[in-house]
Design a protein around this motif. Structure first.
Motif, PDB file in Angstrom:
ATOM      1  N   VAL A 241       7.545  48.930 -33.355  1.00 36.00           N
ATOM      2  CA  VAL A 241       8.688  49.120 -32.013  1.00 36.00           C
ATOM      3  C   VAL A 241       8.341  50.757 -31.840  1.00 36.00           C
ATOM      4  O   VAL A 241       8.294  51.477 -33.019  1.00 36.00           O
ATOM      5  CB  VAL A 241      10.189  48.669 -32.778  1.00 36.00           C
ATOM      6  CG1 VAL A 241      11.372  49.171 -31.446  1.00 36.00           C
ATOM      7  CG2 VAL A 241      10.472  48.331 -32.678  1.00 36.00           C
TER       8      VAL A 241
ATOM      9  N   THR B 115      11.596  53.246 -32.338  1.00 36.54           N
ATOM     10  CA  THR B 115      11.543  53.086 -34.273  1.00 36.54           C
ATOM     11  C   THR B 115      10.918  53.294 -34.427  1.00 36.54           C
ATOM     12  O   THR B 115      11.806  54.178 -35.852  1.00 36.54           O
ATOM     13  CB  THR B 115      12.151  51.133 -34.785  1.00 36.54           C
ATOM     14  OG1 THR B 115      13.228  50.800 -33.853  1.00 36.54           O
ATOM     15  CG2 THR B 115      12.740  51.425 -35.571  1.00 36.54           C
TER      16      THR B 115
ATOM     17  N   HIS C 139      -0.789  49.430 -33.887  1.00 34.89           N
ATOM     18  CA  HIS C 139       0.664  48.434 -33.599  1.00 34.89           C
ATOM     19  C   HIS C 139       0.595  47.057 -34.038  1.00 34.89           C
ATOM     20  O   HIS C 139      -0.796  46.132 -34.281  1.00 34.89           O
ATOM     21  CB  HIS C 139       0.222  48.304 -31.613  1.00 34.89           C
ATOM     22  CG  HIS C 139       2.131  47.037 -31.176  1.00 34.89           C
ATOM     23  ND1 HIS C 139       1.563  46.396 -30.940  1.00 34.89           N
ATOM     24  CD2 HIS C 139       2.364  47.519 -31.881  1.00 34.89           C
ATOM     25  CE1 HIS C 139       2.847  45.344 -30.329  1.00 34.89           C
ATOM     26  NE2 HIS C 139       3.778  46.112 -31.451  1.00 34.89           N
TER      27      HIS C 139
ATOM     28  N   MET D 114       9.604  40.806 -30.385  1.00 31.96           N
ATOM     29  CA  MET D 114      11.305  41.739 -30.331  1.00 31.96           C
ATOM     30  C   MET D 114      11.010  41.515 -28.574  1.00 31.96           C
ATOM     31  O   MET D 114      12.393  41.122 -28.283  1.00 31.96           O
ATOM     32  CB  MET D 114      11.360  42.924 -30.960  1.00 31.96           C
ATOM     33  CG  MET D 114      11.227  42.958 -32.350  1.00 31.96           C
ATOM     34  SD  MET D 114      12.452  41.476 -33.103  1.00 31.96           S
ATOM     35  CE  MET D 114      14.099  41.996 -32.329  1.00 31.96           C
ATOM     36  N   PRO D 115      10.075  42.339 -28.053  1.00 33.23           N
ATOM     37  CA  PRO D 115      10.324  42.054 -26.178  1.00 33.23           C
ATOM     38  C   PRO D 115      10.515  40.773 -25.486  1.00 33.23           C
ATOM     39  O   PRO D 115      11.493  40.914 -24.862  1.00 33.23           O
ATOM     40  CB  PRO D 115       8.974  43.331 -25.953  1.00 33.23           C
ATOM     41  CG  PRO D 115       8.509  43.893 -27.214  1.00 33.23           C
ATOM     42  CD  PRO D 115       8.717  42.791 -28.400  1.00 33.23           C
TER      43      PRO D 115
ATOM     44  N   MET E 186       9.479  53.216 -23.825  1.00 36.76           N
ATOM     45  CA  MET E 186       9.499  51.778 -23.683  1.00 36.76           C
ATOM     46  C   MET E 186       9.347  51.274 -22.023  1.00 36.76           C
ATOM     47  O   MET E 186       9.434  49.373 -21.515  1.00 36.76           O
ATOM     48  CB  MET E 186      11.144  51.464 -23.782  1.00 36.76           C
ATOM     49  CG  MET E 186      11.315  52.317 -25.535  1.00 36.76           C
ATOM     50  SD  MET E 186       9.927  50.609 -26.671  1.00 36.76           S
ATOM     51  CE  MET E 186      11.176  49.299 -25.982  1.00 36.76           C
TER      52      MET E 186
END
Length: 286
Positions: free
Chosen positions: A36, A39, A65, A176-177, A270
């Motif tokens: 993330v 994070t 990533h 997660m997104p 983001m």
């Protein structure tokens, strides 16, 4: 006479070689895993590269990533990653299952559920039939990665209430997104919410929090940074410089005087409006 001149020229050449400045070793490449953007530190480091005094000299950092921390294990095992961001669960899997006995923790990254700080949340649909954990029997839950910290927290809470994977519920994986869409479209009855996604007003309007990670596990050492012993021994100077730069940049982000600029960086990474981060980033709500 010719032999004397040849000897003198040879001696001059040897002396000249010894007086030339030594060639500096090329900077070591340090590939750092992240999941993330705000994070994990790797993307944040690049945004403040001017504070990384040794970047490009003794080391070069390349962020890599991953969808979740379990996939980091394979990269570490195949020497495709120098620094892996592992959860408390995947650290154990890396050592016991993948046989990475030379794995070393080099840094804390963050903890979940400390004091008044944020703890990961698990959402159900606000208009759904799930009123308590027992109501998840026969339902589908969404995980960002089997065996990851979020996954373990969900399973731990469900086990506390007598529910077991496959027997009582099924699991699908999603990044997660995508969790907001998974819940909105009712592809799963339970989805996790971690910063910054947990603060999405659309997610909070569609879903409600059923339980938190702190309720499931208590305070957890959520993520650590790890590296293999051989790499650390062979590249100690570059790693020391990397950690020094990392600490300097971390202190910059945590300094309240830099909060507004840090918010802008988070919004850029983001691709979300700055006001989404202003109230909690690097503060008690984080």
């Amino acid at each position: 006479m010719t032999s004397t001149k040849l000897l003198a020229a040879s001696l001059f050449f040897v002396v000249a070689l010894h007086t030339l400045p030594a060639q500096a070793a090329p900077p070591v490449t340090i590939r750092v895993g992240w999941v993330v953007p705000i994070t994990d530190w790797a993307p944040l480091i690049l945004e403040k590269r001017e504070l990384a005094r040794h970047f490009g000299q003794s080391y070069v950092m390349e962020p890599v990533h991953f969808a979740s921390s379990p996939t980091v294990i394979t990269a570490l095992a195949n020497n495709e990653l120098e620094i892996g961001n592992l959860a408390f669960s995947t650290l154990a899997l890396a050592i016991e299952n993948a046989g990475l006995r030379d794995l070393r923790i080099i840094s804390d990254l963050f903890q979940d559920g400390r004091d008044s700080h944020f703890t990961n949340e698990f959402f159900v649909h606000r208009d759904g039939a799930v009123a308590n954990v027992e109501d998840l029997k026969g339902k589908v839950i969404a995980s960002p990665g089997i065996g990851g910290a979020i996954d373990i927290a969900m399973r731990a809470m469900l086990r506390k209430h007598g529910l077991e994977d496959k027997r009582d519920y099924s699991v699908i994986e999603a990044p997660m997104p995508a969790m907001k869409a998974v819940l909105t479209e009712r592809k799963a009855e339970l989805v996790p919410g971690v910063p910054p996604f947990a603060f999405d007003p659309e997610l909070r309007s569609v879903g409600r929090v059923l339980f938190t990670q702190r309720q499931a596990l208590g305070v957890t050492q959520m993520i650590v940074l790890t590296a293999r012993q051989a790499f650390l021994e062979q590249n100690r100077p570059g790693m020391v410089d990397f950690m020094e730069d990392n600490l300097r940049i971390a202190r910059w982000y945590l300094d309240p005087a830099n909060h507004d600029e840090a918010v802008k960086i988070a919004a850029k990474l983001m691709k979300q409006p700055p006001e989404r981060f202003a109230s909690w980033l690097f503060a008690n709500g984080d």
